[in-house]
Design a protein around this motif. Sequence first.
Motif, PDB file in Angstrom:
ATOM      1  N   GLY A  32       0.811  -1.213   0.000  1.00 33.40           N
ATOM      2  CA  GLY A  32       0.000   0.000   0.000  1.00 33.40           C
ATOM      3  C   GLY A  32       0.845   1.264   0.000  1.00 33.40           C
ATOM      4  O   GLY A  32       1.942   1.295   0.561  1.00 33.40           O
ATOM      5  N   LYS A  83       0.386   3.788   1.687  1.00 37.39           N
ATOM      6  CA  LYS A  83       0.551   4.323   3.046  1.00 37.39           C
ATOM      7  C   LYS A  83       1.966   4.059   3.559  1.00 37.39           C
ATOM      8  O   LYS A  83       2.539   4.870   4.251  1.00 37.39           O
ATOM      9  CB  LYS A  83      -0.486   3.721   3.997  1.00 37.39           C
ATOM     10  CG  LYS A  83      -0.449   4.293   5.393  1.00 37.39           C
ATOM     11  CD  LYS A  83      -1.683   3.839   6.157  1.00 37.39           C
ATOM     12  CE  LYS A  83      -1.478   3.872   7.627  1.00 37.39           C
ATOM     13  NZ  LYS A  83      -0.577   2.864   8.134  1.00 37.39           N
ATOM     14  N   GLY A 117      -0.834  -0.127  -4.165  1.00 35.18           N
ATOM     15  CA  GLY A 117      -2.250   0.216  -4.107  1.00 35.18           C
ATOM     16  C   GLY A 117      -2.458   1.553  -3.415  1.00 35.18           C
ATOM     17  O   GLY A 117      -1.658   1.967  -2.576  1.00 35.18           O
ATOM     18  N   ARG A 118      -3.514   2.223  -3.785  1.00 40.34           N
ATOM     19  CA  ARG A 118      -3.809   3.530  -3.204  1.00 40.34           C
ATOM     20  C   ARG A 118      -4.122   3.401  -1.710  1.00 40.34           C
ATOM     21  O   ARG A 118      -4.453   2.318  -1.218  1.00 40.34           O
ATOM     22  CB  ARG A 118      -4.966   4.192  -3.928  1.00 40.34           C
ATOM     23  CG  ARG A 118      -6.283   3.454  -3.782  1.00 40.34           C
ATOM     24  CD  ARG A 118      -7.431   4.189  -4.470  1.00 40.34           C
ATOM     25  NE  ARG A 118      -8.674   3.487  -4.281  1.00 40.34           N
ATOM     26  CZ  ARG A 118      -9.404   3.538  -3.163  1.00 40.34           C
ATOM     27  NH1 ARG A 118      -9.027   4.279  -2.157  1.00 40.34           N
ATOM     28  NH2 ARG A 118     -10.518   2.839  -3.054  1.00 40.34           N
ATOM     29  N   ILE A 119      -4.028   4.501  -1.013  1.00 34.34           N
ATOM     30  CA  ILE A 119      -4.352   4.536   0.415  1.00 34.34           C
ATOM     31  C   ILE A 119      -5.869   4.482   0.570  1.00 34.34           C
ATOM     32  O   ILE A 119      -6.592   5.255  -0.062  1.00 34.34           O
ATOM     33  CB  ILE A 119      -3.793   5.809   1.077  1.00 34.34           C
ATOM     34  CG1 ILE A 119      -2.266   5.829   0.983  1.00 34.34           C
ATOM     35  CG2 ILE A 119      -4.254   5.909   2.532  1.00 34.34           C
ATOM     36  CD1 ILE A 119      -1.633   7.120   1.461  1.00 34.34           C
ATOM     37  N   VAL A 120      -6.338   3.578   1.393  1.00 33.36           N
ATOM     38  CA  VAL A 120      -7.760   3.496   1.694  1.00 33.36           C
ATOM     39  C   VAL A 120      -8.000   4.383   2.909  1.00 33.36           C
ATOM     40  O   VAL A 120      -7.276   4.299   3.908  1.00 33.36           O
ATOM     41  CB  VAL A 120      -8.189   2.037   1.977  1.00 33.36           C
ATOM     42  CG1 VAL A 120      -9.672   1.961   2.310  1.00 33.36           C
ATOM     43  CG2 VAL A 120      -7.851   1.151   0.783  1.00 33.36           C
ATOM     44  N   ARG A 121      -9.001   5.245   2.798  1.00 31.67           N
ATOM     45  CA  ARG A 121      -9.238   6.248   3.830  1.00 31.67           C
ATOM     46  C   ARG A 121     -10.618   6.119   4.453  1.00 31.67           C
ATOM     47  O   ARG A 121     -11.559   5.676   3.811  1.00 31.67           O
ATOM     48  CB  ARG A 121      -9.060   7.647   3.237  1.00 31.67           C
ATOM     49  CG  ARG A 121      -7.644   7.885   2.733  1.00 31.67           C
ATOM     50  CD  ARG A 121      -7.393   9.325   2.346  1.00 31.67           C
ATOM     51  NE  ARG A 121      -6.013   9.485   1.911  1.00 31.67           N
ATOM     52  CZ  ARG A 121      -4.976   9.611   2.721  1.00 31.67           C
ATOM     53  NH1 ARG A 121      -5.151   9.631   4.023  1.00 31.67           N
ATOM     54  NH2 ARG A 121      -3.740   9.729   2.246  1.00 31.67           N
ATOM     55  N   GLU A 122     -10.689   6.570   5.719  1.00 28.27           N
ATOM     56  CA  GLU A 122     -11.968   6.713   6.395  1.00 28.27           C
ATOM     57  C   GLU A 122     -12.706   7.894   5.767  1.00 28.27           C
ATOM     58  O   GLU A 122     -12.126   8.654   4.991  1.00 28.27           O
ATOM     59  CB  GLU A 122     -11.737   6.983   7.898  1.00 28.27           C
ATOM     60  CG  GLU A 122     -10.893   5.951   8.622  1.00 28.27           C
ATOM     61  CD  GLU A 122     -11.634   4.664   8.932  1.00 28.27           C
ATOM     62  OE1 GLU A 122     -12.873   4.608   8.733  1.00 28.27           O
ATOM     63  OE2 GLU A 122     -10.979   3.708   9.360  1.00 28.27           O
ATOM     64  N   ALA A 150      -6.138   7.767   7.013  1.00 24.26           N
ATOM     65  CA  ALA A 150      -5.747   6.508   6.391  1.00 24.26           C
ATOM     66  C   ALA A 150      -6.162   5.349   7.287  1.00 24.26           C
ATOM     67  O   ALA A 150      -5.929   5.376   8.499  1.00 24.26           O
ATOM     68  CB  ALA A 150      -4.237   6.492   6.164  1.00 24.26           C
ATOM     69  N   MET A 151      -6.783   4.345   6.692  1.00 28.80           N
ATOM     70  CA  MET A 151      -7.215   3.189   7.478  1.00 28.80           C
ATOM     71  C   MET A 151      -5.995   2.469   8.044  1.00 28.80           C
ATOM     72  O   MET A 151      -5.006   2.262   7.346  1.00 28.80           O
ATOM     73  CB  MET A 151      -8.045   2.241   6.635  1.00 28.80           C
ATOM     74  CG  MET A 151      -9.423   2.733   6.377  1.00 28.80           C
ATOM     75  SD  MET A 151     -10.411   1.404   5.658  1.00 28.80           S
ATOM     76  CE  MET A 151     -11.986   2.211   5.594  1.00 28.80           C
ATOM     77  N   ASP A 161       1.168   9.036   7.318  1.00 29.42           N
ATOM     78  CA  ASP A 161       0.380   9.295   6.123  1.00 29.42           C
ATOM     79  C   ASP A 161       1.281   9.961   5.098  1.00 29.42           C
ATOM     80  O   ASP A 161       2.373  10.447   5.441  1.00 29.42           O
ATOM     81  CB  ASP A 161      -0.826  10.179   6.429  1.00 29.42           C
ATOM     82  CG  ASP A 161      -1.967  10.010   5.421  1.00 29.42           C
ATOM     83  OD1 ASP A 161      -1.749   9.419   4.338  1.00 29.42           O
ATOM     84  OD2 ASP A 161      -3.081  10.487   5.713  1.00 29.42           O
TER      85      ASP A 161
END
Length: 167
Positions: free
Chosen positions: A31, A33, A57-62, A67-68, A159
């Motif tokens: 990721g 992140k 892979g892109r950062i998955v965010r809340e 960042a999750m 982040d």
Amino acid sequence: EGSSRPSHFQGVSTVVAKLFNIFEPTRAYFGQKDFQQTLLIKQMIKDLNFGIEIVIGRIVREADGLAMSSRNKRLNPEQREAASLLYNTLVLAEKAFIAGETSGRRLREFISTNIAKEPLARLDYASVADATNLVEVDEITGPTLLSLAVFFDSVRLIDNLILNPET
């Protein structure tokens, strides 16, 4: 990240190299992140002649941009609310860049100053570095990684955001 956690990347590269030797993948996914870690792994693959493609892979965010991470669960409600400051600060720094700010020093100062406004946050580092080699930049001329690490009591969150002046 390396100066804040000196032996971390050595451990990461050892574990990942062992896994690559055991499973012999042709592709591995990491990721953004942990962008700094992905550069280390890419270099390790090159140095050790592993025939592995690294996919970032892109950062998955809340919903609020944080960042999750499993570490988010360790934040109390006030810290969790304040933690959205990380991504918001990176986005504001990106906006400053888009508006014409290309000084790495001034962007690092901007990030530091913005984080310091939050009493629950303690900045570990703010970085404005070349996205290909992680060397801190004086002037942004190519792809650049804005990254930070912030403590909320003992919980350390990281982040980043990539600036790409060519696009």
